[in-house]
Design a protein around this motif. Structure first.
Motif, PDB file in Angstrom:
ATOM      1  N   PHE A   1      63.508  18.713 -57.077  1.00 17.29           N
ATOM      2  CA  PHE A   1      64.952  18.588 -56.931  1.00 17.29           C
ATOM      3  C   PHE A   1      65.698  19.795 -57.505  1.00 17.29           C
ATOM      4  CE2 PHE A   1      64.782  17.257 -61.323  1.00 17.29           C
ATOM      5  CZ  PHE A   1      66.042  17.518 -61.842  1.00 17.29           C
ATOM      6  N   ARG A   2      65.045  20.552 -58.415  1.00 17.85           N
ATOM      7  CA  ARG A   2      65.699  21.713 -59.019  1.00 17.85           C
ATOM      8  C   ARG A   2      65.674  22.940 -58.108  1.00 17.85           C
ATOM      9  NH1 ARG A   2      66.850  20.593 -64.261  1.00 17.85           N
ATOM     10  NH2 ARG A   2      65.542  19.072 -65.352  1.00 17.85           N
ATOM     11  N   ARG A   3      64.767  22.972 -57.137  1.00 13.89           N
ATOM     12  CA  ARG A   3      64.619  24.180 -56.327  1.00 13.89           C
ATOM     13  C   ARG A   3      65.803  24.442 -55.417  1.00 13.89           C
ATOM     14  NH1 ARG A   3      58.930  22.332 -54.738  1.00 13.89           N
ATOM     15  NH2 ARG A   3      57.783  22.639 -56.692  1.00 13.89           N
ATOM     16  N   ARG A   4      66.590  23.400 -55.127  1.00 12.82           N
ATOM     17  CA  ARG A   4      67.756  23.595 -54.259  1.00 12.82           C
ATOM     18  C   ARG A   4      68.780  24.502 -54.929  1.00 12.82           C
ATOM     19  NH1 ARG A   4      66.583  18.139 -53.465  1.00 12.82           N
ATOM     20  NH2 ARG A   4      68.146  17.474 -54.986  1.00 12.82           N
ATOM     21  N   THR A   5      69.026  24.284 -56.217  1.00 12.61           N
ATOM     22  CA  THR A   5      69.974  25.124 -56.966  1.00 12.61           C
ATOM     23  C   THR A   5      69.366  25.434 -58.330  1.00 12.61           C
ATOM     24  OG1 THR A   5      71.093  23.119 -57.734  1.00 12.61           O
ATOM     25  CG2 THR A   5      72.049  24.251 -55.812  1.00 12.61           C
ATOM     26  N   PRO A   6      68.343  26.281 -58.363  1.00 16.90           N
ATOM     27  CA  PRO A   6      67.698  26.570 -59.644  1.00 16.90           C
ATOM     28  C   PRO A   6      68.636  27.331 -60.579  1.00 16.90           C
ATOM     29  CG  PRO A   6      66.926  28.075 -57.968  1.00 16.90           C
ATOM     30  CD  PRO A   6      67.764  27.047 -57.260  1.00 16.90           C
ATOM     31  N   PRO A   7      68.562  27.085 -61.865  1.00 18.00           N
ATOM     32  CA  PRO A   7      69.370  27.880 -62.797  1.00 18.00           C
ATOM     33  C   PRO A   7      69.077  29.364 -62.605  1.00 18.00           C
ATOM     34  CG  PRO A   7      68.383  26.016 -63.923  1.00 18.00           C
ATOM     35  CD  PRO A   7      67.763  26.071 -62.565  1.00 18.00           C
ATOM     36  N   PRO A   8      70.094  30.191 -62.481  1.00 18.57           N
ATOM     37  CA  PRO A   8      69.852  31.616 -62.260  1.00 18.57           C
ATOM     38  C   PRO A   8      69.228  32.283 -63.482  1.00 18.57           C
ATOM     39  CG  PRO A   8      72.184  31.209 -62.645  1.00 18.57           C
ATOM     40  CD  PRO A   8      71.530  29.865 -62.525  1.00 18.57           C
ATOM     41  N   LEU A   9      68.417  33.304 -63.234  1.00 21.48           N
ATOM     42  CA  LEU A   9      67.861  34.146 -64.287  1.00 21.48           C
ATOM     43  C   LEU A   9      68.702  35.412 -64.336  1.00 21.48           C
ATOM     44  CD1 LEU A   9      64.037  33.831 -63.423  1.00 21.48           C
ATOM     45  CD2 LEU A   9      65.502  32.232 -64.681  1.00 21.48           C
ATOM     46  N   VAL A  10      69.420  35.626 -65.436  1.00 20.02           N
ATOM     47  CA  VAL A  10      70.360  36.749 -65.516  1.00 20.02           C
ATOM     48  C   VAL A  10      70.034  37.621 -66.724  1.00 20.02           C
ATOM     49  CG1 VAL A  10      72.175  35.432 -64.363  1.00 20.02           C
ATOM     50  CG2 VAL A  10      72.060  35.440 -66.854  1.00 20.02           C
ATOM     51  N   PRO A  11      70.278  38.933 -66.627  1.00 24.24           N
ATOM     52  CA  PRO A  11      70.018  39.811 -67.771  1.00 24.24           C
ATOM     53  C   PRO A  11      71.061  39.631 -68.868  1.00 24.24           C
ATOM     54  CG  PRO A  11      70.983  41.070 -65.978  1.00 24.24           C
ATOM     55  CD  PRO A  11      70.718  39.687 -65.438  1.00 24.24           C
TER      56      PRO A  11
END
Length: 401
Positions: free
Chosen positions: A353-363
Motif C-alpha cells: 500500500f506504500r508503493r503508490r505514494t512512497p515517502p520521498p528520499l530527499v537530500p
C-alpha cells in the motif's frame, strides 16, 4: 488584584514573551505584522510584548525595506545584538569544532581542529573544553547553554560507545571540564543533524520525518514536529545497529549482522575483496570515485551497497511511517551515483500500500554543519523556556544594579 490573579497575569505575560521569542527564533527578521498575525495577537499586544523584550535586550526592531504599498510601513523584528547566545561543540571521528549560535539560528564558527583518534579521550576533550571556556570568557552572561554533538551512542549525558574513536563510557561534561552552571545538552550527531533538517531544512514541512546519514556506519533519528524520538535514555535512533546485515559479521558495537556493516566503506572494501579500511569514510570516497569514472568492479560494489541502503530504508519506513526521508553524508552520494539501485530496492521492500505514494528520499539541506545547527536548536530550547527567561531577566536586573 488578588495574589492568584497576579500570578495568572504574570504567567500570561511570560507565555506571550516566549511565544514572540520562539517566533523570532524560527523566523529571523520577521515583520511585526506577520508576527502578530501568526500568533493571533492584536497590534497593541504585539507592540507591548516587543517593547518588553527590547528592554531586556532580547529582540530589536528596524525599518522594513520599502515595498511601495500604501499604509504605515511595518517594522522588522530580529535578535538583539546583545542578546543570548549558545555555544555548540561537535566531535567527529577525525576533528572537533566549536561555534556560537545566535537567536534565529545564525552559526558563527570559532575553532576547528583535527585529531588523531586516540584511544583515550582526555586530550581531545580537554582542548574542546578550553575552547568552550574561551567562548564563556568572551560572551560572559550572554552565554546561556551548550549543545554537544557526539559520534556514537549517547545516554544520560555519557558517550556510551563511539566505535570509530575507540571510546566507551565517557562522562562528556566532566571530560570537557565545564565549570559554569548552565544547561549542557549532549546528543548523537546524527540525531542533532536530524533536528536541524526537521526544523529548518529539507523536512521542515513534515510532521513526521526520518533522517538518515551514512559516514562510518549509518545514523539517524525519527522526528515528530521537530522533536527527536530518542527513547527512554536518549540512546534511540541507532538504526545502523538493526540486524539488516549478514548475521555472521560481528560489529564493533557487540552485536552481529548490523546494517552499519553493509552501507559504508567497510562494505565496499569487503565486496571488492580488499582489506578492511583503516579510514572507512576516506576509503568509501575512493571507491565511489572509481565507480564514477567507470571501474566495473567498483560499480558492482556500489550497486550492492545501494541495494542494502534502499532495503533498510524501506524497513524503517514500514515500521515508522514517516512523511519524508532525508538523506545526508555518503547516503546522498550513493543515491546520486546509483539512484536506480537504491530506488528499486526501496520500492521492493515497501509494503504494497506504500508503493503508490512512497515517502520521498530527499537530500539534506545542511550536509556539512547539520549536527552543529541541531545542537544549537536543542540548546536554545533550554534558553527559550520559562526557566531560561526568568534567569535572563534576573541577570538583567543584577547587571542594572
Amino acid at each position: 488584584m488578588e495574589v492568584g490573579e497576579v500570578g495568572r497575569a504574570r504567567a500570561i505575560q511570560v507565555q506571550g514573551m516566549l511565544a514572540v521569542l520562539r517566533h523570532v527564533h524560527a523566523h529571523p527578521a520577521t515583520t511585526r505584522a506577520r508576527l502578530a498575525r501568526d500568533l493571533g495577537l492584536s497590534r497593541g499586544s504585539a507592540a507591548e510584548i516587543i517593547a518588553r523584550l527590547h528592554a531586556l535586550r532580547l529582540v530589536a526592531e528596524s525599518g522594513a525595506e520599502p515595498t511601495g504599498a500604501r499604509g504605515r510601513p511595518t517594522r522588522v523584528v530580529h535578535r538583539h545584538d546583545r542578546g543570548p547566545v549558545v555555544a555548540v561543540a561537535e566531535l567527529s571521528h577525525e576533528s572537533w569544532g566549536v561555534a556560537i549560535a545566535h537567536l534565529g539560528g545564525e552559526l558563527c564558527p570559532v575553532r576547528r581542529e583535527r585529531h588523531d583518534r586516540p584511544g583515550a579521550p582526555e586530550d581531545v576533550l580537554a582542548r574542546m573544553g578550553a575552547a568552550l571556556r574561551e567562548v564563556q570568557a568572551a560572551y560572559g552572561t550572554r552565554l546561556r547553554a551548550v549543545g554537544i554533538a557526539l559520534p556514537g551512542t549517547v545516554s544520560d549525558g555519557r558517550l556510551v560507545a563511539a566505535a570509530t574513536l575507540g571510546w566507551r563510557d565517557v562522562d562528556i561534561a566532566r571530560g570537557l571540564g565545564i565549570p559554569f552552571s548552565m544547561p549542557v545538552i549532549t546528543g548523537n550527531d546524527a540525531t542533532m543533524a536530524g533536528v536541524a533538517e526537521a526544523r529548518r531544512g529539507s523536512a521542515a514541512d513534515a510532521g513526521v520525518a526520518l533522517f538518515l546519514t551514512v559516514e562510518v556506519g549509518i545514523g539517524g533519528v525519527l522526528l515528530e514536529r521537530g522533536r527527536a524520538a530518542t527513547g527512554a535514555t536518549g540512546a534511540g535512533g541507532e538504526f545502523g545497529h538493526m540486524p539488516f546485515g549478514d548475521p555472521a559479521l560481528p560489529c564493533p558495537c557487540g552485536a552481529h549482522g548490523c546494517w552499519d556493516l553493509e552501507v559504508d566503506g567497510r562494505a565496499l572494501a569487503r565486496y571488492l575483496e580488499e582489506p578492511p579500511p583503516a579510514a572507512p569514510r576516506t576509503a568509501a570516497g575512493a571507491v565511489l570515485h572509481r565507480a564514477r569514472t567507470g571501474d566495473a568492479a567498483a560499480r558492482a560494489a556500489l550497486d550492492r551497497v545501494a541495494g542494502n541502503l534502499g532495503r533498510g530504508v524501506a524497513g524503517l519506513v514500514n515500521a515508522l511511517d514517516p512523511q519524508v526521508v532525508t538523506l545526508s553524508g555518503l547516503a546522498v552520494v550513493i543515491a546520486d551515483l546509483a539512484g536506480p539501485a537504491v530506488r528499486a530496492a526501496y520500492l521492493a521492500g515497501l509494503m504494497g500500500f506504500r508503493r503508490r505514494t512512497p515517502p520521498p528520499l530527499v537530500p539534506a539541506r545542511f550536509p556539512d554543519d547539520g549536527s552543529m545547527r541541531g545542537a544549537a536548536e536543542l540548546a536554545f530550547d533550554a534558553v527559550l523556556s520559562e526557566a531560561g527567561l526568568d534567569e535572563w531577566r534576573r541577570d538583567a536586573r543584577d547587571a542594572a544594579g
